[in-house]
Design an enzyme around this catalytic site. Structure first.
Site, mmCIF file in Angstrom:
data_model
loop_
_atom_site.group_PDB
_atom_site.id
_atom_site.type_symbol
_atom_site.label_atom_id
_atom_site.label_comp_id
_atom_site.label_asym_id
_atom_site.label_seq_id
_atom_site.Cartn_x
_atom_site.Cartn_y
_atom_site.Cartn_z
ATOM 1 N N ASN A 59 0.839 -1.218 0.000
ATOM 2 C CA ASN A 59 0.000 0.000 0.000
ATOM 3 C C ASN A 59 0.865 1.254 0.000
ATOM 4 O O ASN A 59 0.555 2.226 -0.698
ATOM 5 C CB ASN A 59 -0.953 -0.005 1.201
ATOM 6 C CG ASN A 59 -2.210 -0.794 0.910
ATOM 7 O OD1 ASN A 59 -3.048 -0.362 0.115
ATOM 8 N ND2 ASN A 59 -2.334 -1.963 1.513
ATOM 9 N N MET B 121 0.425 -2.874 12.202
ATOM 10 C CA MET B 121 -0.242 -3.922 12.957
ATOM 11 C C MET B 121 -0.236 -3.700 14.466
ATOM 12 O O MET B 121 -0.152 -4.652 15.234
ATOM 13 C CB MET B 121 0.376 -5.288 12.594
ATOM 14 C CG MET B 121 0.082 -5.692 11.172
ATOM 15 S SD MET B 121 -1.711 -5.616 10.830
ATOM 16 C CE MET B 121 -1.767 -6.124 9.119
ATOM 17 N N ARG B 122 -0.309 -2.442 14.853
ATOM 18 C CA ARG B 122 -0.465 -2.147 16.283
ATOM 19 C C ARG B 122 -1.673 -1.228 16.460
ATOM 20 O O ARG B 122 -1.915 -0.352 15.626
ATOM 21 C CB ARG B 122 0.780 -1.425 16.805
ATOM 22 C CG ARG B 122 1.943 -2.362 17.096
ATOM 23 C CD ARG B 122 3.131 -1.562 17.565
ATOM 24 N NE ARG B 122 2.889 -0.893 18.837
ATOM 25 C CZ ARG B 122 3.221 -1.417 20.017
ATOM 26 N NH1 ARG B 122 3.791 -2.587 20.094
ATOM 27 N NH2 ARG B 122 2.984 -0.745 21.126
ATOM 28 N N LEU C 104 -3.664 1.816 17.989
ATOM 29 C CA LEU C 104 -3.234 3.131 18.470
ATOM 30 C C LEU C 104 -3.971 3.473 19.764
ATOM 31 O O LEU C 104 -5.169 3.208 19.895
ATOM 32 C CB LEU C 104 -3.540 4.199 17.419
ATOM 33 C CG LEU C 104 -2.906 4.002 16.040
ATOM 34 C CD1 LEU C 104 -3.287 5.157 15.125
ATOM 35 C CD2 LEU C 104 -1.388 3.881 16.148
ATOM 36 N N HIS D 240 -8.380 -1.333 5.539
ATOM 37 C CA HIS D 240 -8.677 -2.622 6.161
ATOM 38 C C HIS D 240 -9.237 -3.566 5.095
ATOM 39 O O HIS D 240 -10.101 -3.161 4.310
ATOM 40 C CB HIS D 240 -9.685 -2.412 7.295
ATOM 41 C CG HIS D 240 -9.993 -3.668 8.041
ATOM 42 N ND1 HIS D 240 -9.136 -4.202 8.973
ATOM 43 C CD2 HIS D 240 -11.039 -4.516 7.959
ATOM 44 C CE1 HIS D 240 -9.661 -5.317 9.454
ATOM 45 N NE2 HIS D 240 -10.811 -5.538 8.842
ATOM 46 N N ASP E 216 -11.045 -0.481 14.132
ATOM 47 C CA ASP E 216 -11.676 -0.549 12.805
ATOM 48 C C ASP E 216 -13.099 0.016 12.816
ATOM 49 O O ASP E 216 -13.980 -0.478 12.109
ATOM 50 C CB ASP E 216 -11.700 -2.005 12.275
ATOM 51 C CG ASP E 216 -10.297 -2.601 12.150
ATOM 52 O OD1 ASP E 216 -9.356 -1.849 11.833
ATOM 53 O OD2 ASP E 216 -10.151 -3.805 12.378
HETATM 54 C C1 GAR Z 1 -3.243 -4.891 3.817
HETATM 55 O O1 GAR Z 1 -4.086 -5.903 3.316
HETATM 56 C C2 GAR Z 1 -4.018 -4.019 4.788
HETATM 57 O O2 GAR Z 1 -5.342 -3.828 4.411
HETATM 58 C C3 GAR Z 1 -3.925 -4.843 6.037
HETATM 59 O O3 GAR Z 1 -2.596 -5.319 6.042
HETATM 60 C C4 GAR Z 1 -2.148 -5.485 4.699
HETATM 61 C C5 GAR Z 1 -0.837 -4.753 4.546
HETATM 62 O O4 GAR Z 1 -0.289 -5.008 3.292
HETATM 63 N N1 GAR Z 1 -4.216 -4.063 7.183
HETATM 64 C C6 GAR Z 1 -4.896 -4.522 8.219
HETATM 65 O O5 GAR Z 1 -5.291 -5.673 8.300
HETATM 66 C C7 GAR Z 1 -5.128 -3.513 9.328
HETATM 67 N N2 GAR Z 1 -6.166 -3.969 10.191
HETATM 68 P P1 GAR Z 1 0.923 -4.130 2.736
HETATM 69 O O6 GAR Z 1 1.993 -4.095 3.837
HETATM 70 O O7 GAR Z 1 1.387 -4.882 1.543
HETATM 71 O O8 GAR Z 1 0.398 -2.760 2.418
#
Ligand code: GAR
Length: 220
Positions: free
Chosen positions: A14, A90-91, A93, A109, A145
């Protein structure tokens, strides 16, 4: 132009889509800092490859949540960040962090919120048997979320989908809608009223995002 600080824990696809949108001038924004809680995150490599400033803040250095989040906030403020972008961070806040950037934190998400919050959501969606899934860009509030939704993209679930195939297809949509949501913010076109986020059209009228496709870039 909005100044971004991006927080990422993992591979950073992303982040890459945002960098690409900025470099191709589709997205009017600048990334002043990329921060990770994971020194091995590939997102950091991506940032360095594009000449972006990186910082690492680990749980080992800051075991207490408030101290950890306080450090993130100070780095973001020092770097003049106006909008915080969670890109696979992945933490959770703390309220301290969220209050430092009210309605100035976006998250992506990989589900159609409010369904399937938390982790492993592609598997949760398949196990539940939904026929459609997708992804959601939302502002971050103090819940998990739960913040006001900016854009969602919807995908059909195939009979033979696995968590991995669904994840990959959803990621493709994530890369499309996250830069769009940031661009709408950058253009001052988003208004938050309670839980509802409305989008102003070119003439300043409040419009509706149509799905599919969600598209604000002219050549898509
Ligand atoms: C993505 O799918 C994002 O939506 C998810 O982690 C992945 C990161 O991918 N985020 C979550 O699950 C947050 N709750 P990336 O590091 O390739 O962007």
């Amino acid at each position: 132009m909005v100044i971004l600080g991006v927080l990422a824990s993992g591979s950073g696809t992303n982040l890459q889509s945002i960098i690409d949108a900025i470099e191709s001038k589709k997205l009017s924004a600048r990334i002043n800092v990329v921060i990770s809680d994971n020194p091995g995150a590939y997102a950091l490599e991506r940032a360095k490859r594009h000449g972006l400033k990186t910082e690492v803040v680990t749980k080992d250095e800051y075991p207490e949540k408030e101290a950890f989040d306080g450090k993130l906030v100070s780095i973001l403020k020092e770097n003049g960040v106006g909008l915080v972008i969670l890109a696979g961070f992945m933490r959770l806040l703390s309220p301290l962090f969220v209050r430092a950037f009210p309605m100035k934190i976006m998250n992506i998400h990989p589900s159609l919120l409010p369904s399937f919050t938390g982790l492993d959501v592609q598997k949760k969606a398949l196990d539940y048997g939904v026929k459609f899934s997708g992804c959601t860009v939302h502002f971050v509030d103090e819940g998990v979320d739960t913040g006001p939704i900016i854009i969602q993209a919807v995908l059909p679930v195939a009979a033979n989908d696995t968590p991995e195939t669904l994840k990959k297809r959803i990621l493709g949509e994530e890369h499309r809608i996250y830069p769009q949501a940031i661009q709408l913010y950058s253009e001052g076109r988003l208004t938050v009223k309670g839980r509802r986020v409305t989008v102003k059209d070119g003439g300043g009228q409040e419009g509706t995002l149509e799905n599919p496709p969600v598209c604000i870039f002219k050549d898509e």
